[in-house]
Design an enzyme around this catalytic site. Structure first.
Site, PDB file in Angstrom:
ATOM      1  N   THR A 123       0.848  -1.191   0.000  1.00  0.00           N
ATOM      2  CA  THR A 123       0.000   0.000   0.000  1.00  0.00           C
ATOM      3  C   THR A 123       0.883   1.241   0.000  1.00  0.00           C
ATOM      4  O   THR A 123       1.858   1.319   0.741  1.00  0.00           O
ATOM      5  CB  THR A 123      -0.930   0.035   1.226  1.00  0.00           C
ATOM      6  N   PHE A 128       1.230   5.259   0.657  1.00  0.00           N
ATOM      7  CA  PHE A 128       0.660   6.337   1.457  1.00  0.00           C
ATOM      8  C   PHE A 128       1.301   7.665   1.067  1.00  0.00           C
ATOM      9  O   PHE A 128       2.472   7.713   0.688  1.00  0.00           O
ATOM     10  CB  PHE A 128       0.904   6.097   2.954  1.00  0.00           C
TER      11      PHE A 128
END
Length: 424
Positions: free
Chosen positions: A296, A298
């Site tokens: 992921t 960010f």
């Protein structure tokens, strides 16, 4: 702009009505943070009145003019022309500080430090993230700003507002996952709010199956977690809990907290190993993600932009809307502006144009069609301190009705292992 010591930009200054905001979260006990804030303006001898936020942004742009060695004087003008950053209504959140005798300390005069960009890293930074302790976003905040004071927020929008209201110094929010794709909500919020991207961080996702102590896998009749986490562990759950129902929860760590708070012996959660530690749960299965390459990304957000540099790899994020009645050729011309300058694109995302969702094509007679209008988000590997990036955006601006630089920031070059078992 003539020099870094003078500014001929025109600003509008308004004084919004003061309001009070209260952000609170409870893990494991309720802690309320109250913020009183007001709008302040500053007057200068030339009669120009600017808000603190606009003045800080202008200072950063003027400083970048001095820092740019390759194209002196060009960077500040280009960024200012592209962004048109003259927001006349800005809410400043000033957190009241208590003195030793318990009374509120008086407001101190501004110093040069207040007009300077805040440090990139530091133990005193307050970093907002969405979720509860044990969430992957908390781990991302810790990686982006080690030893920071992490502030949990129940919604993405709250994290944005916490920074805007000076309750937090930074926000770390997810924008895309290697398996689930883009988090569209945060792309929309990037356009709605006036925060700047100052960095990025990538976190490998390491899922675990958690339950109360003493619960066996064959006793689990329900598995709860965020929809993305359930999708990323689908095959593993088919083997571990083939007869268990799967229910969506708003957050992975919140699912673990829910099981612990309600003493649910028939329910398991898909969450991180840190969530198991925080909420006194046992790990029934470790590393249950179906794809070991699950990562992921960010973004790190701040009130002020950082000064672009060329001494390390940088990435720049922009958002634009094509000019009306130009058709699909506009997107081709925009992409060509980067391709001709050997600038690699790492991301392109389209989102509906909220102010103009439809465009009517034709003269209103029979056969008139309607086309959807989009905003385009683009990430490219170049710093705004590089002339090629400045020239590319100057060309892109010719084909767009709206163009905004969301941030020019260092790329995350930290190596990571797909087999890592650290809590992410």
């Amino acid at each position: 702009m003539q020099a870094a010591t003078s500014c001929d930009l025109k600003f509008r200054s308004t004084t919004p009505t003061a309001r009070n905001k209260c952000f609170s979260h409870a893990i494991p006990k309720r802690v309320a943070v109250t913020c009183g804030y007001r709008s302040e303006s500053f007057s200068f001898p030339n009669g120009v009145s600017v808000s603190r936020s606009d003045w800080q942004s202008s200072c950063a742009i003027l400083s970048s003019k001095v820092a740019s060695v390759e194209n002196p004087g060009g960077l500040a003008d280009k960024i200012a022309a592209v962004n048109g950053h003259t927001n006349g209504s800005v809410n400043l959140g000033i957190v009241a500080v208590e003195s030793t005798n318990g009374k509120l300390a008086p407001v101190q005069p501004l110093t040069i430090t207040d007009l300077s960009p805040a440090p990139l890293h530091g133990s005193s930074l307050r970093v907002a993230y969405q979720g509860v302790p044990g969430a992957y976003s908390e781990a991302a905040a810790g990686k982006a700003y080690p030893n920071c004071d992490a502030i949990p927020c129940d919604q993405f929008d709250v994290a944005f507002q916490a920074v805007e209201l000076w309750i937090a110094d930074r926000a770390v929010l997810p924008v895309e996952n290697s398996l689930g794709g883009s988090i569209h909500r945060n792309y929309d919020l990037l356009l709605r709010h006036r925060l700047h991207i100052v960095g990025e961080v990538q976190i490998p996702v390491h899922h675990c199956l958690l339950a109360l102590p003493g619960v066996r896998t064959d006793c689990v009749s329900r598995v709860i977690s965020h929809p993305q986490a359930l999708a990323q562990t689908e095959h593993s759950l088919d083997v571990l809990t083939p007869h268990a129902a799967r229910e969506a929860f708003h957050d992975t760590a919140a699912a673990a907290e829910y099981i612990a708070a309600n003493d649910l012996h028939d329910t398991a959660a898909v969450a991180s190993a840190r969530a198991a530690e925080l909420y006194n749960l046992q790990i029934l299965a470790d590393g249950i993600q179906d794809d070991p390459g699950n990562v992921t990304r960010f973004l790190m957000l701040a009130r002020e932009p950082i000064i672009p540099r060329t001494d390390r790899p940088f990435k720049t994020s922009i958002v634009f809307a094509a000019q009306e009645h130009k058709g699909t050729s506009v997107l081709f011309k925009v992409l060509s502006a980067f391709a001709f300058r050997d600038i690699s694109l790492t991301k392109i995302e389209s989102r509906p144009h909220h102010n103009r969702p439809l465009r009517v094509v034709g003269d209103g007679s029979f056969g008139t069609s309607k086309n959807f209008e989009y905003m385009f988000y683009v990430d490219f590997e170049a710093s705004m301190a590089e002339p090629r990036a400045q020239n590319a955006l100057a060309e892109v601006q010719e084909y767009t009705s709206f163009l905004r630089v969301l941030g020019s920031y260092p790329m995350d070059m930290t190596p990571w292992s797909m087999t890592s078992t650290e809590d992410a």
